[in-house]
Structures are given as C-alpha cells and as structure tokens.
Design a protein around this motif. Structure first.
Motif, PDB file in Angstrom:
ATOM      1  N   VAL A  42       0.713  -0.683  -0.353  1.00 24.48           N
ATOM      2  CA  VAL A  42      -0.118   0.406  -0.404  1.00 24.48           C
ATOM      3  C   VAL A  42       1.200   1.229   0.120  1.00 24.48           C
ATOM      4  CG1 VAL A  42      -1.689   1.105   1.349  1.00 24.48           C
ATOM      5  CG2 VAL A  42      -1.981  -1.238   1.264  1.00 24.48           C
ATOM      6  N   TYR A  43       0.807   2.044  -1.091  1.00 20.38           N
ATOM      7  CA  TYR A  43       1.649   3.165  -1.255  1.00 20.38           C
ATOM      8  C   TYR A  43       1.099   4.324  -0.800  1.00 20.38           C
ATOM      9  CZ  TYR A  43       4.737   1.116  -4.213  1.00 20.38           C
ATOM     10  OH  TYR A  43       5.775  -0.280  -4.746  1.00 20.38           O
ATOM     11  N   TYR A  44       1.536   5.167  -0.135  1.00 22.10           N
ATOM     12  CA  TYR A  44       0.174   6.229   0.679  1.00 22.10           C
ATOM     13  C   TYR A  44       1.531   8.251   0.307  1.00 22.10           C
ATOM     14  CZ  TYR A  44      -0.904   3.208   4.308  1.00 22.10           C
ATOM     15  OH  TYR A  44      -1.953   2.079   4.367  1.00 22.10           O
ATOM     16  N   CYS A  45       1.149   8.901   0.425  1.00 20.98           N
ATOM     17  CA  CYS A  45       1.793  10.186   0.513  1.00 20.98           C
ATOM     18  C   CYS A  45       1.773  11.120   1.600  1.00 20.98           C
ATOM     19  CB  CYS A  45       1.576  10.564  -0.843  1.00 20.98           C
ATOM     20  SG  CYS A  45      -0.205  10.923  -0.885  1.00 20.98           S
ATOM     21  N   ALA A  46       2.258  11.569   2.230  1.00 22.21           N
ATOM     22  CA  ALA A  46       2.254  12.306   3.384  1.00 22.21           C
ATOM     23  C   ALA A  46       2.741  14.026   3.436  1.00 22.21           C
ATOM     24  CB  ALA A  46       3.482  11.522   3.949  1.00 22.21           C
ATOM     25  N   ALA A  47       2.562  14.280   4.118  1.00 20.92           N
ATOM     26  CA  ALA A  47       3.070  16.354   3.393  1.00 20.92           C
ATOM     27  C   ALA A  47       3.095  16.545   5.628  1.00 20.92           C
ATOM     28  CB  ALA A  47       2.251  17.101   2.980  1.00 20.92           C
ATOM     29  N   GLU A  48       4.349  17.713   5.186  1.00 20.74           N
ATOM     30  CA  GLU A  48       5.112  17.657   5.940  1.00 20.74           C
ATOM     31  C   GLU A  48       5.899  19.843   5.701  1.00 20.74           C
ATOM     32  OE1 GLU A  48       8.007  15.932   8.569  1.00 20.74           O
ATOM     33  OE2 GLU A  48       8.930  17.579   9.216  1.00 20.74           O
ATOM     34  N   PHE A  49       4.664  20.319   6.808  1.00 21.75           N
ATOM     35  CA  PHE A  49       4.981  21.886   6.765  1.00 21.75           C
ATOM     36  C   PHE A  49       7.443  21.698   6.377  1.00 21.75           C
ATOM     37  CE2 PHE A  49       5.009  26.437   6.205  1.00 21.75           C
ATOM     38  CZ  PHE A  49       5.895  26.899   6.584  1.00 21.75           C
ATOM     39  N   GLY A  50       7.999  22.115   5.503  1.00 18.30           N
ATOM     40  CA  GLY A  50       9.257  22.920   4.934  1.00 18.30           C
ATOM     41  C   GLY A  50       9.687  22.003   3.869  1.00 18.30           C
ATOM     42  N   ARG A  51      11.476  22.011   4.473  1.00 17.39           N
ATOM     43  CA  ARG A  51      12.087  21.369   2.832  1.00 17.39           C
ATOM     44  C   ARG A  51      12.280  20.273   3.362  1.00 17.39           C
ATOM     45  NH1 ARG A  51      16.820  24.035   3.586  1.00 17.39           N
ATOM     46  NH2 ARG A  51      16.945  22.879   1.805  1.00 17.39           N
ATOM     47  N   VAL A  52      12.452  19.471   4.147  1.00 14.86           N
ATOM     48  CA  VAL A  52      12.948  18.867   4.881  1.00 14.86           C
ATOM     49  C   VAL A  52      11.571  17.586   5.577  1.00 14.86           C
ATOM     50  CG1 VAL A  52      14.805  16.472   6.189  1.00 14.86           C
ATOM     51  CG2 VAL A  52      15.068  19.308   4.989  1.00 14.86           C
ATOM     52  N   MET A  53      11.738  16.559   5.502  1.00 15.50           N
ATOM     53  CA  MET A  53      10.149  15.086   5.040  1.00 15.50           C
ATOM     54  C   MET A  53      11.738  14.676   7.185  1.00 15.50           C
ATOM     55  SD  MET A  53       7.600  13.785   5.400  1.00 15.50           S
ATOM     56  CE  MET A  53       7.679  14.195   3.543  1.00 15.50           C
ATOM     57  N   ARG A  54      10.706  14.986   8.378  1.00 14.72           N
ATOM     58  CA  ARG A  54      11.318  14.047   9.823  1.00 14.72           C
ATOM     59  C   ARG A  54      10.541  13.283  10.035  1.00 14.72           C
ATOM     60  NH1 ARG A  54      14.188  19.645   9.893  1.00 14.72           N
ATOM     61  NH2 ARG A  54      16.248  19.447   9.381  1.00 14.72           N
ATOM     62  N   ARG A  55       8.623  14.132   9.962  1.00 18.71           N
ATOM     63  CA  ARG A  55       8.153  13.743  10.867  1.00 18.71           C
ATOM     64  C   ARG A  55       6.534  14.074  10.242  1.00 18.71           C
ATOM     65  NH1 ARG A  55       6.863  11.909  16.623  1.00 18.71           N
ATOM     66  NH2 ARG A  55       5.431  10.927  16.925  1.00 18.71           N
ATOM     67  N   ALA A  56       5.993  13.220   9.527  1.00 12.60           N
ATOM     68  CA  ALA A  56       4.978  13.718   7.888  1.00 12.60           C
ATOM     69  C   ALA A  56       3.598  13.935   9.272  1.00 12.60           C
ATOM     70  CB  ALA A  56       4.713  12.731   7.071  1.00 12.60           C
ATOM     71  N   ALA A  57       2.978  15.140   8.716  1.00 18.57           N
ATOM     72  CA  ALA A  57       1.652  15.503   9.714  1.00 18.57           C
ATOM     73  C   ALA A  57       0.581  15.524   9.182  1.00 18.57           C
ATOM     74  CB  ALA A  57       1.819  16.844   9.700  1.00 18.57           C
ATOM     75  N   TYR A  58       0.232  14.748   7.573  1.00 18.70           N
ATOM     76  CA  TYR A  58      -0.421  14.817   7.435  1.00 18.70           C
ATOM     77  C   TYR A  58       0.065  13.413   5.808  1.00 18.70           C
ATOM     78  CZ  TYR A  58      -1.341  19.533   8.688  1.00 18.70           C
ATOM     79  OH  TYR A  58      -1.566  20.383   9.502  1.00 18.70           O
ATOM     80  N   TRP A  59      -1.594  12.283   5.772  1.00 13.27           N
ATOM     81  CA  TRP A  59      -1.130  11.050   5.221  1.00 13.27           C
ATOM     82  C   TRP A  59      -2.884  11.403   4.118  1.00 13.27           C
ATOM     83  CZ3 TRP A  59       2.597   7.686   6.053  1.00 13.27           C
ATOM     84  CH2 TRP A  59       3.634   8.180   7.016  1.00 13.27           C
ATOM     85  N   GLY A  60      -2.902  10.365   3.176  1.00 16.34           N
ATOM     86  CA  GLY A  60      -3.583  10.308   2.486  1.00 16.34           C
ATOM     87  C   GLY A  60      -3.867   7.799   3.287  1.00 16.34           C
ATOM     88  N   ARG A  61      -5.178   8.529   2.397  1.00 14.01           N
ATOM     89  CA  ARG A  61      -5.439   6.793   2.676  1.00 14.01           C
ATOM     90  C   ARG A  61      -4.852   5.653   2.013  1.00 14.01           C
ATOM     91  NH1 ARG A  61     -12.184   7.333   3.273  1.00 14.01           N
ATOM     92  NH2 ARG A  61     -11.743   9.064   4.965  1.00 14.01           N
ATOM     93  N   GLY A  62      -3.974   5.924   1.299  1.00 16.08           N
ATOM     94  CA  GLY A  62      -3.492   5.340   0.569  1.00 16.08           C
ATOM     95  C   GLY A  62      -3.690   4.320  -0.511  1.00 16.08           C
ATOM     96  N   THR A  63      -2.869   3.701  -1.409  1.00 14.78           N
ATOM     97  CA  THR A  63      -3.941   3.506  -2.649  1.00 14.78           C
ATOM     98  C   THR A  63      -2.624   1.290  -3.136  1.00 14.78           C
ATOM     99  OG1 THR A  63      -4.158   3.214  -5.102  1.00 14.78           O
ATOM    100  CG2 THR A  63      -1.950   4.298  -4.431  1.00 14.78           C
ATOM    101  N   GLN A  64      -3.648   0.533  -2.829  1.00 13.73           N
ATOM    102  CA  GLN A  64      -2.823  -0.670  -3.610  1.00 13.73           C
ATOM    103  C   GLN A  64      -2.347  -0.790  -4.558  1.00 13.73           C
ATOM    104  OE1 GLN A  64      -2.915  -3.328  -0.819  1.00 13.73           O
ATOM    105  NE2 GLN A  64      -1.343  -3.628  -2.088  1.00 13.73           N
ATOM    106  N   VAL A  65      -0.941  -0.977  -4.529  1.00 15.89           N
ATOM    107  CA  VAL A  65      -0.046  -1.988  -6.037  1.00 15.89           C
ATOM    108  C   VAL A  65       0.071  -3.357  -5.810  1.00 15.89           C
ATOM    109  CG1 VAL A  65       2.241  -1.628  -6.784  1.00 15.89           C
ATOM    110  CG2 VAL A  65       0.905   0.731  -6.051  1.00 15.89           C
ATOM    111  N   PHE A  66      -0.386  -3.849  -6.559  1.00 13.50           N
ATOM    112  CA  PHE A  66       0.216  -5.328  -6.591  1.00 13.50           C
ATOM    113  C   PHE A  66       1.048  -5.741  -8.027  1.00 13.50           C
ATOM    114  CE2 PHE A  66      -0.181  -9.607  -5.530  1.00 13.50           C
ATOM    115  CZ  PHE A  66      -0.311 -10.549  -6.625  1.00 13.50           C
ATOM    116  N   VAL A  67       1.934  -6.216  -7.880  1.00 17.06           N
ATOM    117  CA  VAL A  67       3.507  -6.811  -8.488  1.00 17.06           C
ATOM    118  C   VAL A  67       3.312  -7.912  -9.204  1.00 17.06           C
ATOM    119  CG1 VAL A  67       5.309  -6.652  -8.996  1.00 17.06           C
ATOM    120  CG2 VAL A  67       3.989  -4.796  -7.822  1.00 17.06           C
TER     121      VAL A  67
END
Length: 119
Positions: A92-117
């Motif tokens: 399951v792939y998630y995107c996440a966001a955090e204020f600023g330039r560097v990802m340290r501890r994401a504050a906001y998350w999506g619900r995810g999307t499934q990838v099956f290979v």
C-alpha cells in the motif's frame, strides 16, 4: 492544513511501470514537503522518496534509479513514477506531507493506494 488523496494503484506485471498521483489541497501546498511511503504486507511502513516545494528530491536506496518523484504546484499534485516493478514492490503506497523542506515527521497522510505486482 493539507489533505491528500492518492490514486493510480492497481495490479501490474513484473517489469511494468506505474504512475501514482497524490492530489493535495490547501492554499500553501507549495510550502510543504511531500513524500511517498509504502507498507508491504506484514511489514512496517517505509519511506521511499520526498520532494520539497522547490523541487529538491531525496530517495531511499531501495528505490533509487527505478522510482522518480515530481510535483506540479499549480495542480497541487505530486507524482511517483515507478519503473521495472518487482513483486517485492507490492504494498500500500501512501503520500504524506509536512511543512517545510525536509521530511522528518509527516503531519498529514493520505489513505493509501494498493499496488500489486505479479510475476
């Protein structure tokens, strides 16, 4: 505040490519660094890549060379182009966001999307 929605997941054959999208909202979206994470079945969630508002990118070694992150601040969307997919990329792939330039501890998350290979 930022809201995120992933799309583009699905079932693909090993060796195929897939592009995931992360649609964001919020007036100051371009001031947030956005990252992609994934959680394989039965495993911990892991960081893969991030991109700042001005385009600075960072990649985990596990995806360097196969995955490419990009963003369109006008469309408020971040993309993850995945190539030469392998069965171990199933997650399951998630995107996440955090204020600023560097990802340290994401504050906001999506619900995810499934990838099956599959082989």
């Amino acid at each position: 505040q930022v809201q995120l929605q992933e799309s583009g997941g699905g079932s693909v054959q090993a060796g195929d490519s897939l592009r995931l999208s992360c649609a964001g909202s919020g007036r100051l979206f371009n001031t947030y660094v956005v990252g992609w994470f994934r959680q394989p079945p039965g495993k911990e969630r892991e960081f893969m890549t991030s991109i700042s508002g001005n385009g600075e990118t960072y990649y985990a070694d596990s995806v360097k060379g196969r995955f490419t992150i990009s963003r369109d601040n006008v469309e408020k969307t971040v993309y993850l182009q995945m190539t030469n997919l392998k069965p171990e990329d199933t997650a399951v792939y998630y995107c996440a966001a955090e204020f600023g330039r560097v990802m340290r501890r994401a504050a906001y998350w999506g619900r995810g999307t499934q990838v099956f290979v599959f082989d």
